[in-house]
Write a protein that holds these residues in place. Sequence first.
Motif, PDB file in Angstrom:
ATOM      1  N   GLN A 132      48.355  30.734  34.455  1.00  0.00           N
ATOM      2  CA  GLN A 132      49.102  31.746  35.206  1.00  0.00           C
ATOM      3  C   GLN A 132      48.249  33.008  35.295  1.00  0.00           C
ATOM      4  N   PRO A 133      48.550  33.884  36.260  1.00  0.00           N
ATOM      5  CA  PRO A 133      47.710  35.085  36.407  1.00  0.00           C
ATOM      6  C   PRO A 133      47.597  35.925  35.139  1.00  0.00           C
ATOM      7  N   PHE A 134      48.653  35.972  34.319  1.00  0.00           N
ATOM      8  CA  PHE A 134      48.581  36.819  33.126  1.00  0.00           C
ATOM      9  C   PHE A 134      48.761  36.017  31.832  1.00  0.00           C
ATOM     10  N   GLU A 135      48.626  34.718  31.919  1.00  0.00           N
ATOM     11  CA  GLU A 135      48.867  33.891  30.742  1.00  0.00           C
ATOM     12  C   GLU A 135      48.001  32.634  30.781  1.00  0.00           C
ATOM     13  N   LEU A 136      47.391  32.335  29.650  1.00  0.00           N
ATOM     14  CA  LEU A 136      46.599  31.101  29.570  1.00  0.00           C
ATOM     15  C   LEU A 136      47.504  29.949  29.141  1.00  0.00           C
ATOM     16  N   THR A 156      41.649  37.864  36.428  1.00  0.00           N
ATOM     17  CA  THR A 156      40.391  38.077  37.159  1.00  0.00           C
ATOM     18  C   THR A 156      40.122  36.913  38.117  1.00  0.00           C
ATOM     19  N   PHE A 157      40.408  35.687  37.647  1.00  0.00           N
ATOM     20  CA  PHE A 157      40.162  34.518  38.507  1.00  0.00           C
ATOM     21  C   PHE A 157      41.015  34.582  39.776  1.00  0.00           C
ATOM     22  N   PHE A 158      42.330  34.738  39.583  1.00  0.00           N
ATOM     23  CA  PHE A 158      43.207  34.736  40.764  1.00  0.00           C
ATOM     24  C   PHE A 158      43.008  35.994  41.608  1.00  0.00           C
ATOM     25  N   GLY A 159      42.708  37.114  40.946  1.00  0.00           N
ATOM     26  CA  GLY A 159      42.494  38.365  41.693  1.00  0.00           C
ATOM     27  C   GLY A 159      41.293  38.272  42.613  1.00  0.00           C
ATOM     28  N   ILE A 160      40.159  37.831  42.057  1.00  0.00           N
ATOM     29  CA  ILE A 160      38.917  37.816  42.855  1.00  0.00           C
ATOM     30  C   ILE A 160      38.951  36.700  43.900  1.00  0.00           C
ATOM     31  N   THR A 161      39.298  35.488  43.466  1.00  0.00           N
ATOM     32  CA  THR A 161      39.298  34.384  44.443  1.00  0.00           C
ATOM     33  C   THR A 161      40.421  34.575  45.466  1.00  0.00           C
ATOM     34  N   PHE A 205      28.287  35.033  45.446  1.00  0.00           N
ATOM     35  CA  PHE A 205      28.326  35.641  44.114  1.00  0.00           C
ATOM     36  C   PHE A 205      29.549  35.174  43.322  1.00  0.00           C
ATOM     37  N   VAL A 206      30.664  34.955  44.032  1.00  0.00           N
ATOM     38  CA  VAL A 206      31.889  34.514  43.350  1.00  0.00           C
ATOM     39  C   VAL A 206      31.680  33.115  42.762  1.00  0.00           C
TER      40      VAL A 206
END
Lengths: 223, 196
Positions: A132-136, A156-161, A205-206
């Motif tokens: 999840q965006p804020f939970e592993l 960071t993963f969901f934000g950038i991608t 770069f991503v």
Amino acid sequence: MAEAHVESLAVNDWSGGVHPYRVGHRKLGMWLFIMSDSLTFGALLIVYSYARASSVSWPTPFAFSPSILFSSVMTLVLLSSSLTMVFAVSAAKQGKLGSARKWLLATMVLGLTFVVLHLMEWRHLMVDEGLQPFELPKEWTEPGKWPGASPLFGSTFFGITGLHMFHVLTGVCYLGVVMARIKKMKEDVEVSGLYWHFVDLVWMFVFPLIYLLSVDYHHVLGK
Amino acid sequence: MVDSKEREIGALNMVMLGLAVLAVGVAAWNVISDGFRAGTDDLFLVLVCLMLALLFALPTLMWAQANGKLTNPFADEAIAEGAADTGTHEAHGGSDRQNTIIWVSLLALTGFEVLLAYIQVPITLMLIVLMGASIIKAALIVAYFMHLKFERLSLILTIVPTLVVLLCLFAIFFPDSFRLHDMRPQEPVHQVEHEG
């Protein structure tokens, strides 16, 4: 004499004159937008690197299949879409509007393919893995995996991608408008091409920073 | 009038060159006196100084090139560009064959990156190689696909150094992450779950 002076102003770099950059206002505007957007993505990627380097543990969960396989194919698709975009710009410059339209359509199809593949990758991570965006996922923090791993991985993963995917989707819409009005917006084919190549450039770069540096060696080639 | 203008240009070039030399001097002084003892902090200081030196030296180099004191390695493109200087939107760019070669090169570099990810090398080395390959890919895309190579030098010099400097300024914060990492407890802290 005066004409020669104006001529020298036009030829020498940094001399100003009527067209200091010798590009139209739309193209210059797009370059300025690209500069500002580069800083947005640059800041995000540096924040990601900062969060990763400052964490005691950071998950490296991407198995060859599906994550690395999908992201590699997505890279191939995006690079190919850049090539079709180059052909569209070239055709538009030569006045072959029908051909330019076809290449633009090909670019849009490849862009949509990228988005679909990306969503499939997201679905795998969110539904199958439980990220999840804020939970592993709980399994990720167990001993043997990445105990104490930072939950910033998801955000960071969901934000950038996600921001990149939004850019691709916006680009597809932009290309659609340019394609539909190509007779009136001939110059915009090149300007929209700049945007599209920029989206491709950001992914260059991503892809290594987010995916390739987070390869799960335990699942190398299905072992 | 012309003499005073030439003197003014000469003086400005000297100032710029002096600043460039000063920046190189600071970088050299840092390397000699500190020998990278402060790690990435020193590295960034040296890089920023060298970049500033390049920026200060560029106008002088351009002036020298315009006055025939330096040869232009991209002379062919410059001539072609000058010859096509008839309007604001010239048709320029590489051929389809050239663009296809660039595309193949980009794919090859991507393949190399994926392959590298599965060779277990130290992460720092991998990061450097991956970022190096990505910068090459980005340069190819910007130069050929985005046609920046075929634009005026003034546009190139407005866009590229600005972006590089700003991104490096962002990156100056990065070494702080290592300090933050070292200050954290090395044993993972077990989270206390508050249930019920």
